[in-house]
Scaffold this active site. Structure first.
Site: not given
Length: 452
Positions: A170, A373
């Site tokens: 991120h 995921s």
């Protein structure tokens, strides 16, 4: 007019093509701005209280609510759980609740929710297997703050340490490196988005004389990839880094709270040599305001904390004032759903993500879904209007849908049906070919004419 401005341009995947060379979409301050605003108009000194102004403001808010309902119906690209009902907490909205200072120390400010905050922190400490007397943490104002704090603790423990993070980490991780003036090594990733531990090992070998501060992703932003924590630790040990020479921060913004409820998934646990874990509260949990949870080892906090006489407390947080309402929403959700409730929601998200990936593949649309995921990656739509309507997050040639508890099969069907209709227009009913995205999601997932 510049030379570039004089060249013909066309939109390509949200960017432009100049002389056949693709350029990413430009983001220019002053140009990429909202097209409308609600101006603040102050009452005149001689305005009489007629109710006209209140009626105007009520009508503006009613229209805004209507737009929120519409945008929520087409919300797919960002990891926010919009399925919540906090009616029981409306009675507390009239209070200014501020959790100043250390959650574990009483301050002079009495309108707080620290008793709820500590209850939430205890729950997360148990989840990540850290004893009450061995942890410290707080409820942050957002996920980025959790990352900033985790990296800061690592920097305080190892002032001359080098930060290692995969290139798909991120952006807040690299923001932390800039803010703290830290040396940072970007590590390559595998096609899945997971950190490449061979490249990690090579980069560690260049700096054996300095401690390592590592960001481990428990779900990357774009592909939802989970870094192999055990392999990261093994790589450190094989490169000669003993446990007293590295600090690991786990960024679990989204999947960090989902993974504990996935059968046979690897564990994020403080029984392993990690230093901190952070998750977002407004993502999987579904808190209506941005917030997060940051947990670290108590032994590390003394290097960071400072006594604040003004508060009659100490402080080791990033921000000063903290939203006292957020702990209430988190506490309420944890009590209402509990471990079993979260487990059911995780299973639903993973099941629906596989459904979406299957529908895209059957329709001939290149798509990828990592094992751990609920983020489905697919070829980027050719129309920005479609992208904005469904609020898709895009990067380069790919976009993704993050399947959250509020994303139903019906909503996914509506999305895929419209995408199929639009693709028929974009590609002239088969006369033109969809782009190759093998370099982004692998040849096995790419359905272009070369890889079908």
């Amino acid at each position: 007019m510049s030379l570039n401005d004089a060249q013909p341009r066309e939109v390509v995947n949200g960017g432009t093509s100049v002389n056949g060379k693709e350029k990413p979409r430009e983001i220019v301050l002053g140009r990429n701005v909202h097209t409308s605003c609600h101006e603040v108009t102050e009452p005149d000194d001689d305005d009489e209280v007629t109710g006209e102004r209140e009626a105007y403001m009520a009508s503006v808010l009613a229209r805004y609510r209507k737009s929120l309902l519409e945008r929520t119906k087409h919300h797919l690209g960002y990891p926010y759980n919009l399925d919540f009902d906090y009616g029981a907490l409306s009675q507390l909205q009239h209070f200014s609740i501020n959790n100043l200072g250390d959650p574990f120390i009483e301050s002079n400010y009495g309108v707080h929710s620290r008793q709820f905050e500590v209850g939430v922190l205890d729950w997360f400490a148990r989840l990540w297997e850290l004893e009450k007397k061995e942890y410290w943490g707080y409820i942050t104002n957002c996920g980025t703050e959790g990352n900033l704090h985790g990296i800061l603790v690592g920097r305080e423990v190892f002032p001359d340490g080098i930060l290692y993070a995969s290139c798909e980490s991120h952006y807040s991780i690299f923001k932390a490196a800039r803010m703290y003036r830290m040396d940072c090594e970007k590590v390559n990733t595998l096609l899945s988005g997971e950190i490449d531990c061979e490249d990690f090992k090579a980069k560690l070998g260049l700096h054996k004389d300095k401690p390592a501060i590592i960001n481990v992703n428990i779900g990357t932003t774009v592909k939802g990839a989970v870094d192999d924590l055990d392999l990261v630790i093994k790589t450190l040990e094989e490169t000669g880094f003993t446990h007293d020479r590295f600090y690991i921060h786990c960024d679990g913004a989204l999947f960090g709270l989902m993974m504990p409820f996935v059968k046979l998934a690897p564990k994020v646990s403080f029984k392993k040599p990690i230093g901190s874990v952070s998750v977002s509260g407004h993502k999987f949990v579904g808190c209506p305001m941005p917030c997060g949870v940051q947990i670290t080892r108590l032994e590390h906090i003394n290097a960071l904390s400072r006594n604040v006489e003004y508060l009659a407390s100490r402080d080791a947080t990033i921000m000063g004032s903290r939203n006292g309402h957020a702990p209430l929403f988190l506490w309420y959700t944890l009590n209402r759903k509990g471990y079993r409730g979260f487990q059911k929601e995780v299973q639903k998200c993973l099941r629906n993500a596989h459904y979406l990936k299957g529908r895209l593949t059957i329709a001939g649309i290149s798509a990828m879904l990592n094992e751990l995921s609920s983020t489905v990656v697919f070829e980027r739509p050719q129309d920005e209007e479609f992208t904005r309507k469904w609020q898709l997050a895009c990067q380069g040639n790919i976009a993704h849908v993050v399947v959250m508890p509020n994303i139903t099969i019906d909503k996914l069907d509506d999305f895929v049906d419209e995408l199929i209709e639009k693709r028929a227009i974009w590609y002239g009913n088969g006369k033109l070919h969809s782009p190759c995205v093998a370099s982004d999601i692998g040849e096995g997932n790419c359905l272009c004419v070369l890889h079908k």
